[in-house]
Design an enzyme around this catalytic site. Sequence first.
Site, PDB file in Angstrom:
ATOM      1  N   LYS A  81     -45.052   5.829  50.396  1.00 35.00           N
ATOM      2  CA  LYS A  81     -43.900   6.725  50.223  1.00 35.00           C
ATOM      3  C   LYS A  81     -42.639   6.062  50.784  1.00 35.00           C
ATOM      4  CE  LYS A  81     -42.580  11.564  51.190  1.00 35.00           C
ATOM      5  NZ  LYS A  81     -42.910  12.783  51.944  1.00 35.00           N
ATOM      6  N   SER A 156     -42.933  16.897  48.943  1.00 34.10           N
ATOM      7  CA  SER A 156     -42.023  15.825  48.629  1.00 34.10           C
ATOM      8  C   SER A 156     -42.691  14.496  48.286  1.00 34.10           C
ATOM      9  CB  SER A 156     -41.088  15.600  49.823  1.00 34.10           C
ATOM     10  OG  SER A 156     -41.821  15.172  50.946  1.00 34.10           O
ATOM     11  N   SER A 180     -46.020  18.521  52.245  1.00 36.92           N
ATOM     12  CA  SER A 180     -45.657  17.465  51.301  1.00 36.92           C
ATOM     13  C   SER A 180     -46.737  16.467  50.908  1.00 36.92           C
ATOM     14  CB  SER A 180     -44.455  16.684  51.821  1.00 36.92           C
ATOM     15  OG  SER A 180     -43.295  17.437  51.611  1.00 36.92           O
TER      16      SER A 180
HETATM   17  N1  GLN Z   1     -41.329  21.809  50.983  1.00 33.42           N
HETATM   18  C1  GLN Z   1     -41.188  21.576  52.378  1.00 33.42           C
HETATM   19  C2  GLN Z   1     -39.738  21.323  52.716  1.00 33.42           C
HETATM   20  O1  GLN Z   1     -38.980  21.209  51.831  1.00 33.42           O
HETATM   21  C3  GLN Z   1     -42.087  20.481  52.823  1.00 33.42           C
HETATM   22  C4  GLN Z   1     -41.458  19.178  53.012  1.00 33.42           C
HETATM   23  C5  GLN Z   1     -42.381  18.149  53.617  1.00 33.42           C
HETATM   24  O2  GLN Z   1     -43.514  18.435  53.941  1.00 33.42           O
HETATM   25  N2  GLN Z   1     -41.839  16.961  53.785  1.00 33.42           N
HETATM   26  O3  GLN Z   1     -39.371  21.247  53.855  1.00 33.42           O
END
Ligand code: GLN
Length: 500
Positions: A81, A156, A180
Amino acid sequence: MNELTSLSVAEMRRGLLSKQFSCAELVDAHLMRIEETNEVLNSFITIASDSARKAAAQADEAILRDADATPPLTGIPVAVKDMLVTKDIETTCASQMLKGFIPPYQCTAVARMCKQGGIIVGKTNLDEFAMGASNENSSFGPVRNPWDTKRVPGGSSGGSAVAVSAGQAPLALGTDTGGSIRQPASLTGVVGMKPTYGRVSRFGAVAFASSLDQIGPFARSVEDLAFLLQAISGKDENDSTSVSEPVPSFSEAIEKGSNDGLKGVRVGVPKEYFIEGMDSAVEEAVRKSLSELEEMGATLVEVSLPHTELAIPTYYILNPAEASSNLARYDGVRYGLREPAKNLREMYAKTRAKGFGPEVKRRIMIGTYVLSAGYYDAYYLKAQQIRTLIINDFKAAFANDCDVIAAPVSPSTAFAIGEKTDSPLQMYLADVFTCPINLAGLPGMSVPCGQDSNGLPIGLQFIGKPFDEASLLRCGQAYFKQSNFDIRAMAKKSSSEFAI
Ligand code: GLN
């Protein structure tokens, strides 16, 4: 050549050691697959062809010298990532703010993966600074779900999930702050785990919400996932929140899952995790898999996590608060973008106005607001107190009732690109079953458990006690072994079939 990109890690290892194919061939096959499919899927921001080929040649030499002495991931392609810093490879966090930033050091989890022989094939797309649940917040464009390219892969870590699902890499690293890793794993039909807070060093994971962030693995089987988890786990002097808790042999947990099924395991089913508004296909698939767990010897116990409905509001105060502090470092002086200006103050303002996208700005504003002197007690402090109640919910369930918890991952299957972009709140609700686990610092894993009427994958979540990833792997492996979900379906699909 194309068959190489749908093999499991264990099959790749066997093929490499028995000289059926070389590391160079294995890496080339994956680079070719990435090149053929990335235009549609958009899962990679950077493809690291040259360094990957160089590493593959070295891996081949090591196998030639003494195959048995090579570490378990030797020659295995891994997608990383673009939230994890990689030495000498551009790291953008999918933001214009970091464009052109070449880190001078390596993220610990990446370094450990490479030390076990893994090869970085590229940096995967994500929501900007990991803020999002659909990958549509990337400044490099949305990632497409291989199961239906009009739909999102989740986020994400959508690029990492898609890389594994579509056969661009058998393994990937992601980060999970509120879901995410697990949510995109669920939406793309692969396995993904957020380890316990402290199990994996966060050194070199770009800081988003430091009390919630964790790095974790994606794979096309629970066994493969265990290989990568083993490689990256353990204390790191560079991260004071990483813990010296001994790292068990995760392959033993896999064997236990394969051989003993779920005899004697008490599986908690939280009644607050089946709510109005979730897709009925998700509820049906998860309930069906619960009875399958029972057939494998588990005892189902109803548990209650009474503060679940407070998790989203709590998370969306604490997360922006931490994010606004962490993102203060992007000032145009130290990294990436710098906008020309008449003076320093104007340079800060112009750089941040241009470099950050709308969701990042929203979080910085919310975070700054909830931390400001007049509102701190009403929002930030209150949210910290509720966080403790959420932690205590899990403690009580694990102390009295169960060994692991089973629940849905995402309230819906993959939604259409554009469907939720007008409503940040709708997007935040995607985290309802995942963010409580981050608030409590627990390990959680998504394993495919079915499909909806459009054939879109659905994930089952296992949640464990602190540092009990082994139980998640055991349960996940037992479940996965008897499941007839075709986890390689997208990896086997020919490249030309991916179209928009
Ligand atoms: N959807 C969550 C957010 O927007 C999770 C993001 C994540 O786990 N990086 O914060």
